[in-house]
Design a protein around this motif. Structure first.
Motif, PDB file in Angstrom:
ATOM      1  N   MET A  39     -10.123  21.090-131.706  1.00 21.51           N
ATOM      2  CA  MET A  39     -10.130  20.460-133.034  1.00 21.51           C
ATOM      3  C   MET A  39     -10.093  21.544-134.113  1.00 21.51           C
ATOM      4  N   TYR A  40      -9.351  21.264-135.156  1.00 20.54           N
ATOM      5  CA  TYR A  40      -9.207  22.238-136.240  1.00 20.54           C
ATOM      6  C   TYR A  40      -9.537  21.505-137.537  1.00 20.54           C
ATOM      7  N   ARG A  41     -10.321  22.179-138.422  1.00 25.01           N
ATOM      8  CA  ARG A  41     -10.871  21.449-139.572  1.00 25.01           C
ATOM      9  C   ARG A  41     -10.596  22.169-140.887  1.00 25.01           C
ATOM     10  N   MET A  42     -10.347  21.410-141.939  1.00 21.70           N
ATOM     11  CA  MET A  42     -10.241  21.992-143.285  1.00 21.70           C
ATOM     12  C   MET A  42     -10.905  21.068-144.306  1.00 21.70           C
ATOM     13  N   GLY A  43     -11.332  21.651-145.418  1.00 22.02           N
ATOM     14  CA  GLY A  43     -11.877  20.855-146.526  1.00 22.02           C
ATOM     15  C   GLY A  43     -13.386  20.880-146.588  1.00 22.02           C
ATOM     16  N   GLY A  44     -13.902  20.577-147.804  1.00 21.11           N
ATOM     17  CA  GLY A  44     -15.348  20.565-148.031  1.00 21.11           C
ATOM     18  C   GLY A  44     -15.867  19.163-148.262  1.00 21.11           C
ATOM     19  N   SER A  45     -15.181  18.373-149.097  1.00 25.63           N
ATOM     20  CA  SER A  45     -15.618  16.998-149.380  1.00 25.63           C
ATOM     21  C   SER A  45     -14.654  15.972-148.801  1.00 25.63           C
ATOM     22  N   VAL A  46     -13.339  16.261-148.891  1.00 21.52           N
ATOM     23  CA  VAL A  46     -12.369  15.500-148.088  1.00 21.52           C
ATOM     24  C   VAL A  46     -12.072  16.407-146.892  1.00 21.52           C
ATOM     25  N   VAL A  47     -12.612  16.021-145.748  1.00 18.86           N
ATOM     26  CA  VAL A  47     -12.525  16.904-144.573  1.00 18.86           C
ATOM     27  C   VAL A  47     -11.504  16.336-143.592  1.00 18.86           C
ATOM     28  N   TYR A  48     -10.510  17.164-143.272  1.00 25.20           N
ATOM     29  CA  TYR A  48      -9.460  16.745-142.339  1.00 25.20           C
ATOM     30  C   TYR A  48      -9.628  17.502-141.023  1.00 25.20           C
ATOM     31  N   THR A  49      -9.649  16.744-139.926  1.00 25.56           N
ATOM     32  CA  THR A  49      -9.740  17.347-138.592  1.00 25.56           C
ATOM     33  C   THR A  49      -8.484  16.961-137.817  1.00 25.56           C
ATOM     34  N   LEU A  50      -7.860  17.962-137.224  1.00 23.67           N
ATOM     35  CA  LEU A  50      -6.604  17.779-136.484  1.00 23.67           C
ATOM     36  C   LEU A  50      -6.874  17.979-135.009  1.00 23.67           C
ATOM     37  N   TYR A  51      -6.321  17.108-134.156  1.00 24.41           N
ATOM     38  CA  TYR A  51      -6.459  17.358-132.717  1.00 24.41           C
ATOM     39  C   TYR A  51      -5.171  17.007-131.978  1.00 24.41           C
ATOM     40  N   GLY A  52      -5.047  17.563-130.771  1.00 27.99           N
ATOM     41  CA  GLY A  52      -3.899  17.252-129.925  1.00 27.99           C
ATOM     42  C   GLY A  52      -3.107  18.491-129.556  1.00 27.99           C
ATOM     43  N   GLU A  53      -2.121  18.282-128.711  1.00 24.38           N
ATOM     44  CA  GLU A  53      -1.223  19.357-128.292  1.00 24.38           C
ATOM     45  C   GLU A  53       0.191  18.793-128.185  1.00 24.38           C
ATOM     46  N   SER A  54       1.135  19.690-128.101  1.00 26.69           N
ATOM     47  CA  SER A  54       2.538  19.293-128.060  1.00 26.69           C
ATOM     48  C   SER A  54       2.807  18.232-126.985  1.00 26.69           C
ATOM     49  N   HIS A  55       2.210  18.410-125.796  1.00 24.66           N
ATOM     50  CA  HIS A  55       2.479  17.490-124.687  1.00 24.66           C
ATOM     51  C   HIS A  55       1.243  16.705-124.252  1.00 24.66           C
ATOM     52  N   SER A  56       0.205  16.626-125.089  1.00 26.99           N
ATOM     53  CA  SER A  56      -0.962  15.791-124.734  1.00 26.99           C
ATOM     54  C   SER A  56      -0.590  14.319-124.941  1.00 26.99           C
ATOM     55  N   GLU A  57      -1.441  13.419-124.436  1.00 28.51           N
ATOM     56  CA  GLU A  57      -1.080  12.002-124.526  1.00 28.51           C
ATOM     57  C   GLU A  57      -1.005  11.536-125.986  1.00 28.51           C
ATOM     58  N   TYR A  58      -1.961  12.045-126.784  1.00 28.69           N
ATOM     59  CA  TYR A  58      -1.991  11.684-128.205  1.00 28.69           C
ATOM     60  C   TYR A  58      -2.173  12.926-129.064  1.00 28.69           C
ATOM     61  N   ILE A  59      -1.686  12.798-130.305  1.00 25.44           N
ATOM     62  CA  ILE A  59      -2.038  13.739-131.371  1.00 25.44           C
ATOM     63  C   ILE A  59      -2.718  12.870-132.425  1.00 25.44           C
ATOM     64  N   GLY A  60      -3.756  13.398-133.060  1.00 27.24           N
ATOM     65  CA  GLY A  60      -4.437  12.528-134.014  1.00 27.24           C
ATOM     66  C   GLY A  60      -5.122  13.280-135.118  1.00 27.24           C
ATOM     67  N   GLY A  61      -5.908  12.527-135.874  1.00 26.68           N
ATOM     68  CA  GLY A  61      -6.630  13.139-136.978  1.00 26.68           C
ATOM     69  C   GLY A  61      -7.825  12.309-137.389  1.00 26.68           C
ATOM     70  N   LEU A  62      -8.779  12.979-138.002  1.00 27.68           N
ATOM     71  CA  LEU A  62      -9.948  12.338-138.599  1.00 27.68           C
ATOM     72  C   LEU A  62      -9.935  12.743-140.066  1.00 27.68           C
ATOM     73  N   LEU A  63     -10.138  11.780-140.933  1.00 27.20           N
ATOM     74  CA  LEU A  63     -10.165  12.102-142.357  1.00 27.20           C
ATOM     75  C   LEU A  63     -11.434  11.502-142.949  1.00 27.20           C
ATOM     76  N   ASP A  64     -12.332  12.378-143.382  1.00 26.32           N
ATOM     77  CA  ASP A  64     -13.603  11.945-143.967  1.00 26.32           C
ATOM     78  C   ASP A  64     -13.580  12.193-145.468  1.00 26.32           C
ATOM     79  N   GLY A  65     -14.193  11.306-146.230  1.00 25.25           N
ATOM     80  CA  GLY A  65     -14.399  11.558-147.659  1.00 25.25           C
ATOM     81  C   GLY A  65     -13.422  10.865-148.585  1.00 25.25           C
ATOM     82  N   ILE A  66     -12.497  10.064-148.036  1.00 27.01           N
ATOM     83  CA  ILE A  66     -11.603   9.290-148.922  1.00 27.01           C
ATOM     84  C   ILE A  66     -12.422   8.090-149.433  1.00 27.01           C
ATOM     85  N   PRO A  67     -12.521   7.948-150.759  1.00 31.31           N
ATOM     86  CA  PRO A  67     -13.428   6.935-151.294  1.00 31.31           C
ATOM     87  C   PRO A  67     -13.083   5.508-150.859  1.00 31.31           C
TER      88      PRO A  67
END
Ligand SMILES: Cc1cc2nc3c(=O)[nH]c(=O)nc-3n(C[C@H](O)[C@H](O)[C@H](O)COP(=O)(O)O)c2cc1C
Length: 353
Positions: A1-29
């Motif tokens: 997992m790779y993360r950026m942001g302080g209040s709107v925090v975006y987390t990226l996960y997955g690989e080129s050939h994994s079953e899924y690629i996805g994301g988590l987004l925290d802090g959107i009002p």
């Protein structure tokens, strides 16, 4: 997992050939209106165009798991994923032994001896599908606050657009496969890509991004600076090798009397020029934020190149077969916009939290 942001925090996960690629987004009002159609339109801009992109095609259907209800953000974590359907790792085995120059193979294999190359793994441009979904949500949030972001292709290989371009030009570029701003430039840039591709080679280029509507003073200081955060996010995009704001490297050869952007008053404080690219002291200065990002030529090329055989530690040759973009730039334009929207959304929420 790779993360950026302080209040709107975006987390990226997955690989080129994994079953899924996805994301988590925290802090959107809570209550932020989010159109799935808009997300899909932006995802389409990341897809390869016939002839100038990889033959790997994916439906890119986004499945929302939490955080969205009835076209609005619920205020909880937004979790989404995209299934990878078109994965063929067979062509990549050889790179475990003879790593591709210019790709992440060698450092990844030396760092983790149990690393096995499947596509681009976590280094793949495929992961930017998740960035575009998060970026589209962030874009819809910042648009509701009067801020819009648009990027376009400034150059591909030797073809360079030297005209002054506006936000409207950048927005219009989405009509063309290369994301150049005119039909003529699109055709020249397309030829440049096709020429490289026919020679089993690749080309790079420059993307320019403009953010309009930023209030004076948005941003932070030192490590929280608006430009530092943008540079960090844009440099994270695979194959990005340089970022410059305003006149950037050109400022080094100017006098202060030429480079400073003078102020004047006309129904508000305005700037006569925009040499700084809209950022002073890490904060927006009221001019549009303008920066450019340089993308290197795609590392995976059909031409034979020198490498080392890691089994017997002897010089060797490698040719890359498989499905690759002869130029990353046209697909990266929406990714640069997405990263920019994420950083701006985060800066806005840092100021309100
Ligand atoms: C949208 C996009 C598509 C890409 N497509 C390819 C590709 O088809 N083949 C390839 O070798 N690299 C491709 N890349 C670039 C590699 O992922 C990248 O060069 C590699 O991970 C090494 O990272 P670095 O160039 O940032 O050092 C792509 C990057 C992006 C952003």
């Amino acid at each position: 997992m790779y993360r950026m942001g302080g209040s709107v925090v975006y987390t990226l996960y997955g690989e080129s050939h994994s079953e899924y690629i996805g994301g988590l987004l925290d802090g959107i009002p809570k209550g932020t209106e989010i159109s799935i159609d808009t997300i899909n339109t932006e995802l389409a801009l990341r897809k390869p165009s016939a002839g100038i992109g990889t033959p790997r095609t994916e439906p890119d259907d986004v499945e929302f798991i939490s955080g969205m209800w009835d076209g609005k953000a619920t205020g909880e974590r937004i979790h989404y994923r995209i299934r990878n359907t078109n994965t063929d790792s067979s062509k990549y085995d050889i790179f475990n032994r003879t790593p591709r120059p210019g790709h992440a193979d060698l450092p990844a294999l030396v760092k983790s001896p149990d690393h096995r190359i499947k596509g681009g793994n976590q280094f793949s441009g495929r992961l930017t599908v998740s960035v575009v979904v998060a970026g589209s949500i962030a874009r819809q949030f910042i648009l509701q606050r009067g801020i819009s972001v648009a990027a376009f292709t400034r150059s591909i290989g030797k073809i360079r657009d030297d005209e002054e371009r506006t936000f409207e030009d950048a927005a219009q570029s989405k009509r063309f496969p290369t994301k150049a701003v005119t039909e003529d430039l699109d055709s020249l840039m397309r030829d440049e890509i096709l020429k490289a591709s026919a020679e089993e080679d690749s080309v790079g280029g420059i993307i320019e991004c403009i953010a309009d509507g930023l209030p004076i003073g948005l941003g932070g200081t030192w490590f929280d600076s608006l430009d530092a955060e943008i540079a960090r996010a844009v440099f994270a995009i695979p194959a990005c090798k340089a970022v410059e704001f305003g006149k950037g490297f050109g400022l080094a050869g100017m006098r202060g009397s030429e480079s400073n952007d003078p102020y004047y008053y006309d129904d508000g404080i305005k700037l006569r020029t925009n040499n700084m690219g809209g950022v002073l002291g890490g904060m927006s200065d009221g001019a549009p934020m303008v920066f450019r990002a340089a993308f290197k030529p795609t590392p995976s090329i059909g031409k034979e190149q020198d490498t080392v055989d890691l089994e017997n530690m002897e010089d060797a040759k490698v040719k890359v077969e498989g499905r690759h973009d002869p130029c990353i730039v046209p697909r990266a334009v929406i990714v640069v916009e997405s990263m920019t929207c994420l950083v701006i959304a985060d800066q806005i929420m840092r100021e309100t939290s």
